[in-house]
Design an enzyme around this catalytic site. Structure first.
Site, mmCIF file in Angstrom:
data_model
loop_
_atom_site.group_PDB
_atom_site.id
_atom_site.type_symbol
_atom_site.label_atom_id
_atom_site.label_comp_id
_atom_site.label_asym_id
_atom_site.label_seq_id
_atom_site.Cartn_x
_atom_site.Cartn_y
_atom_site.Cartn_z
ATOM 1 N N GLU A 43 0.858 -1.199 0.000
ATOM 2 C CA GLU A 43 0.000 0.000 0.000
ATOM 3 C C GLU A 43 0.890 1.242 0.000
ATOM 4 O O GLU A 43 1.796 1.354 0.810
ATOM 5 C CB GLU A 43 -0.927 -0.020 1.223
ATOM 6 C CG GLU A 43 -1.711 1.257 1.468
ATOM 7 C CD GLU A 43 -2.568 1.718 0.278
ATOM 8 O OE1 GLU A 43 -3.408 0.934 -0.184
ATOM 9 O OE2 GLU A 43 -2.373 2.874 -0.184
ATOM 10 N N GLY A 57 -6.852 0.937 4.120
ATOM 11 C CA GLY A 57 -8.306 1.163 4.013
ATOM 12 C C GLY A 57 -8.732 1.804 2.706
ATOM 13 O O GLY A 57 -9.930 1.869 2.407
ATOM 14 N N THR A 67 -9.514 4.363 -0.551
ATOM 15 C CA THR A 67 -10.403 5.522 -0.717
ATOM 16 C C THR A 67 -11.577 5.442 0.246
ATOM 17 O O THR A 67 -11.929 6.420 0.909
ATOM 18 C CB THR A 67 -10.926 5.566 -2.167
ATOM 19 O OG1 THR A 67 -9.818 5.763 -3.039
ATOM 20 C CG2 THR A 67 -11.935 6.677 -2.365
ATOM 21 N N GLY A 82 -22.398 17.340 -11.122
ATOM 22 C CA GLY A 82 -22.680 15.903 -11.035
ATOM 23 C C GLY A 82 -23.682 15.611 -9.940
ATOM 24 O O GLY A 82 -23.401 15.834 -8.764
ATOM 25 N N LEU A 100 -24.676 14.301 -4.475
ATOM 26 C CA LEU A 100 -25.842 14.433 -3.591
ATOM 27 C C LEU A 100 -25.445 14.281 -2.120
ATOM 28 O O LEU A 100 -25.988 14.969 -1.252
ATOM 29 C CB LEU A 100 -26.915 13.406 -3.958
ATOM 30 C CG LEU A 100 -27.505 13.550 -5.363
ATOM 31 C CD1 LEU A 100 -28.619 12.529 -5.581
ATOM 32 C CD2 LEU A 100 -28.041 14.960 -5.615
ATOM 33 N N GLU A 101 -24.480 13.387 -1.830
ATOM 34 C CA GLU A 101 -24.084 13.212 -0.420
ATOM 35 C C GLU A 101 -23.321 14.441 0.086
ATOM 36 O O GLU A 101 -23.664 15.013 1.122
ATOM 37 C CB GLU A 101 -23.229 11.950 -0.259
ATOM 38 C CG GLU A 101 -24.053 10.677 -0.446
ATOM 39 C CD GLU A 101 -23.280 9.392 -0.190
ATOM 40 O OE1 GLU A 101 -22.099 9.457 0.235
ATOM 41 O OE2 GLU A 101 -23.855 8.307 -0.410
ATOM 42 N N GLU A 155 -26.437 18.904 -13.319
ATOM 43 C CA GLU A 155 -26.454 17.505 -13.781
ATOM 44 C C GLU A 155 -26.768 17.493 -15.275
ATOM 45 O O GLU A 155 -27.723 18.118 -15.711
ATOM 46 C CB GLU A 155 -27.500 16.715 -12.974
ATOM 47 C CG GLU A 155 -27.849 15.350 -13.499
ATOM 48 C CD GLU A 155 -26.656 14.399 -13.629
ATOM 49 O OE1 GLU A 155 -25.957 14.160 -12.634
ATOM 50 O OE2 GLU A 155 -26.423 13.911 -14.749
ATOM 51 N N GLY A 186 -17.772 11.306 -11.572
ATOM 52 C CA GLY A 186 -17.361 9.909 -11.729
ATOM 53 C C GLY A 186 -15.899 9.689 -11.367
ATOM 54 O O GLY A 186 -15.191 10.632 -11.007
ATOM 55 N N HIS A 213 -43.981 -5.286 14.210
ATOM 56 C CA HIS A 213 -44.791 -4.065 14.162
ATOM 57 C C HIS A 213 -44.539 -3.250 15.436
ATOM 58 O O HIS A 213 -44.527 -3.821 16.524
ATOM 59 C CB HIS A 213 -46.276 -4.412 14.083
ATOM 60 C CG HIS A 213 -47.157 -3.200 14.128
ATOM 61 N ND1 HIS A 213 -47.276 -2.357 13.057
ATOM 62 C CD2 HIS A 213 -47.901 -2.666 15.124
ATOM 63 C CE1 HIS A 213 -48.092 -1.363 13.387
ATOM 64 N NE2 HIS A 213 -48.478 -1.520 14.640
HETATM 65 P P1 NAI Z 1 -21.618 8.996 -10.291
HETATM 66 O O1 NAI Z 1 -21.366 8.198 -11.503
HETATM 67 O O2 NAI Z 1 -22.405 8.407 -9.174
HETATM 68 O O3 NAI Z 1 -22.357 10.367 -10.689
HETATM 69 C C1 NAI Z 1 -21.811 11.269 -11.588
HETATM 70 C C2 NAI Z 1 -22.935 12.142 -12.108
HETATM 71 O O4 NAI Z 1 -22.360 13.200 -12.834
HETATM 72 C C3 NAI Z 1 -23.874 11.410 -13.064
HETATM 73 O O5 NAI Z 1 -25.205 11.664 -12.681
HETATM 74 C C4 NAI Z 1 -23.534 12.018 -14.416
HETATM 75 O O6 NAI Z 1 -24.646 12.056 -15.261
HETATM 76 C C5 NAI Z 1 -23.077 13.403 -14.038
HETATM 77 N N1 NAI Z 1 -22.153 14.031 -14.950
HETATM 78 C C6 NAI Z 1 -21.106 13.463 -15.598
HETATM 79 N N2 NAI Z 1 -20.433 14.396 -16.315
HETATM 80 C C7 NAI Z 1 -21.082 15.579 -16.116
HETATM 81 C C8 NAI Z 1 -20.861 16.901 -16.554
HETATM 82 N N3 NAI Z 1 -19.833 17.209 -17.348
HETATM 83 N N4 NAI Z 1 -21.714 17.877 -16.151
HETATM 84 C C9 NAI Z 1 -22.758 17.571 -15.322
HETATM 85 N N5 NAI Z 1 -22.991 16.336 -14.867
HETATM 86 C C10 NAI Z 1 -22.163 15.348 -15.252
HETATM 87 O O7 NAI Z 1 -20.165 9.485 -9.815
HETATM 88 P P2 NAI Z 1 -19.706 10.160 -8.466
HETATM 89 O O8 NAI Z 1 -20.854 10.743 -7.731
HETATM 90 O O9 NAI Z 1 -18.568 11.038 -8.837
HETATM 91 O O10 NAI Z 1 -19.176 8.935 -7.645
HETATM 92 C C11 NAI Z 1 -18.040 8.196 -8.142
HETATM 93 C C12 NAI Z 1 -18.177 6.731 -7.836
HETATM 94 O O11 NAI Z 1 -18.121 6.525 -6.445
HETATM 95 C C13 NAI Z 1 -19.471 6.156 -8.340
HETATM 96 O O12 NAI Z 1 -19.199 4.977 -9.039
HETATM 97 C C14 NAI Z 1 -20.270 5.888 -7.111
HETATM 98 O O13 NAI Z 1 -21.044 4.713 -7.240
HETATM 99 C C15 NAI Z 1 -19.206 5.730 -6.031
HETATM 100 N N6 NAI Z 1 -19.753 6.268 -4.786
HETATM 101 C C16 NAI Z 1 -20.665 5.536 -4.126
HETATM 102 C C17 NAI Z 1 -21.248 6.027 -2.997
HETATM 103 C C18 NAI Z 1 -22.259 5.207 -2.309
HETATM 104 O O14 NAI Z 1 -22.361 4.008 -2.608
HETATM 105 N N7 NAI Z 1 -23.048 5.771 -1.428
HETATM 106 C C19 NAI Z 1 -20.911 7.340 -2.461
HETATM 107 C C20 NAI Z 1 -19.972 8.041 -3.250
HETATM 108 C C21 NAI Z 1 -19.420 7.506 -4.368
#
Ligand code: NAI
Length: 463
Positions: free
Chosen positions: A32, A38, A40, A179, A185-186, A202, A269, A442
């Protein structure tokens, strides 16, 4: 000395693989490059974001929702630096846990950057020295890194990645989030709850587009109520730094819009980590998106070199990487490890949370299924109403002919926990009738899922 397996990368995929391999009797090492194990997920992803989501949620609840319970939270204030310290403490505690597991399982830990020389040799660059290690097998679990936008370089001050956005020392006045996926969103929620004016841009017509529209539409409305503004069908075209922060020009349905903010978070992404690994030099095949290609044993085109997690294709999720880790190592040991890619849960930890497994209604129809669906709103669930968190719904998508559940979508408090029942149901190839006839305590939120099964069967009780 020769190892049976050397794992490169100690994220949830890599360290799980190392533990499993050691438990199956393999002499195992893990390399590592970061100080803390751990990956990312633990250091800058899942865990710190959940720590901040929990803290900011408490603050938001106290500020906006205590009143209905008769609790007066006058004089409430927030100290972001204490919040950040608590988050860092959570990371340290969990990292110590991984250190302990590595030692307990007699896994040799090499701190440094692993470079694959060939299928049986790795060089570890430890800064002051380089070490050569011999091995029978190599497992690449190097994960992924944030992708960006060509016209907007990260500087950690105004232009932020998620790594930066979990470590701000105070809430900015305003933030544009590019995005509307999981990270957008988080982390958008975290800062909006702490008082930042958040605008989410978005490019698609809806947020969290991997989920069913039945949950994304109300999710967006609920986040709007929390102060987040959404610009859908919008693509950022250029950016310009200003004295106050950043100015973005975007196109929205043939119109140009300009947005200004103190900070911008790019969450569009992630991309697989294959640089400086030796992978291209020894001609490990990558797919068109840069992921390492693998076969059904998670083996690359080079015998003896395997890969799992974000660096291969599929959802970039810690739990997917962990499951691949176990299965790949079991296959190395001659066992029949498997991953059921149809039952990977997805969660976004907004408030309420959104969670899903299997197909959306649209995906099921696209695949040619004739579907039955049923939606149950948590407004009609006693526990949800009693707890004053009755927003949201549960939706089931089932095969109309066989009643087998094809997908489940939940928008609710604790949806991340509720989805586990649906995952298990689908893992056992269960039907809506199985779910409807299963006794649920319940009053619980889980009754909402059972009720959705009743609705899907056309036999609603509480609607
Ligand atoms: P994401 O793939 O979840 O979302 C990226 C969003 O950005 C998409 O809705 C896409 O349509 C939009 N987008 C792409 N290019 C754009 C642009 N130029 N302008 C405006 N919108 C655009 O990727 P995110 O949120 O960056 O997360 C990365 C990875 O990490 C994902 O694969 C996700 O599943 C994972 N992750 C998972 C979490 C969880 O399971 N709770 C939390 C955070 C990340």
């Amino acid at each position: 000395m020769e190892f049976d397996l050397i794992v490169i990368g100690a994220g949830p995929g890599g360290y799980t693989a190392a533990i499993k391999a050691a438990q199956l009797g393999m002499k195992t090492a893990i390399i590592e490059k970061k100080k803390s194990l751990g990956g990312t997920c633990l250091n800058v992803g899942c865990i710190p974001s959940k720590a901040l989501l929990s803290s900011s949620e408490l603050y938001h609840q106290a500020k906006h929702n205590f009143e209905v319970h008769g609790i007066n939270a006058e004089g409430l204030s927030v100290d972001v630096s204490t919040m950040m310290k608590r988050k860092d403490g959570v990371i340290r505690k969990m990292a110590r846990g991984i250190d302990y597991l590595i030692k307990k399982n007699n896994i040799e830990h090499f701190s440094g950057t692993g470079y694959i020389i060939n299928s049986s040799e790795i060089e570890v660059d430890q800064g002051t020295q380089k070490k050569r290690l011999k091995t029978k097998r190599i497992l690449i679990a190097t994960g992924s890194n944030v992708s960006g936008l060509p016209f907007l370089d990260y500087d950690g001050k105004t232009v932020l990645s998620s790594d930066h956005a979990i470590a701000l020392d105070q809430a900015p006045d305003s933030m544009i989030v590019i995005g509307g996926g999981a990270i957008g969103l988080e982390l958008g929620s975290v800062w909006a709850r702490l008082g930042t004016k958040v605008d989410v841009i978005e490019s698609l017509p809806r947020v969290a587009a991997i989920f069913d529209e039945a949950v994304t539409q109300p999710l967006q409305k609920l986040l709007q109520k929390q102060g987040i503004k959404f610009h859908l069908n919008t693509s950022v075209e250029s950016a310009e730094k200003t004295t106050a922060g950043i100015k973005l020009t975007a196109s929205k349905e043939n119109n140009k819009i300009e947005l200004e903010a103190e900070k911008v978070l790019i969450a569009v992404g992630r991309k697989p980590n294959t640089d400086n690994l030796g992978a291209t030099e020894i001609q490990i095949e990558l797919d068109e998106r840069g992921h390492i290609g693998i076969d059904a044993d998670w083996q690359t085109n080079i015998p003896g070199i395997y890969a799992i997690g974000d660096v291969v294709g599929g959802p970039m999720l810690a739990h997917k990487a962990e499951q691949e880790a176990i299965a790949a190592v079991e296959r190395m040991a001659g066992k029949a490890g498997q991953v059921n890619y149809n039952t990977i849960p997805w969660v976004i930890y907004t408030s309420p949370e959104v969670a899903a497994v299997g197909l959306t209604e649209l995906e099921a129809k696209d695949k040619g299924f004739e579907v039955s669906t049923g939606i149950f709103p948590f407004q009609a669930n006693g526990r949800a109403v009693a707890g004053a968190h009755s927003e949201g719904l549960a939706k089931i998508i089932s095969n109309k002919k066989t009643d087998r559940v094809l997908g489940v979508q939940i928008l609710s408090a604790n949806a991340s926990e509720l989805i586990a029942e649906a995952v298990l149901l689908m893992e056992f190839e269960g039907s809506t009738e199985d779910l409807a006839r299963t006794i649920h305590a319940h009053p619980t939120m889980s009754e909402g899922l059972r009720e959705a099964a009743h609705v899907t069967l056309g036999e609603p009780l509480h609607l």
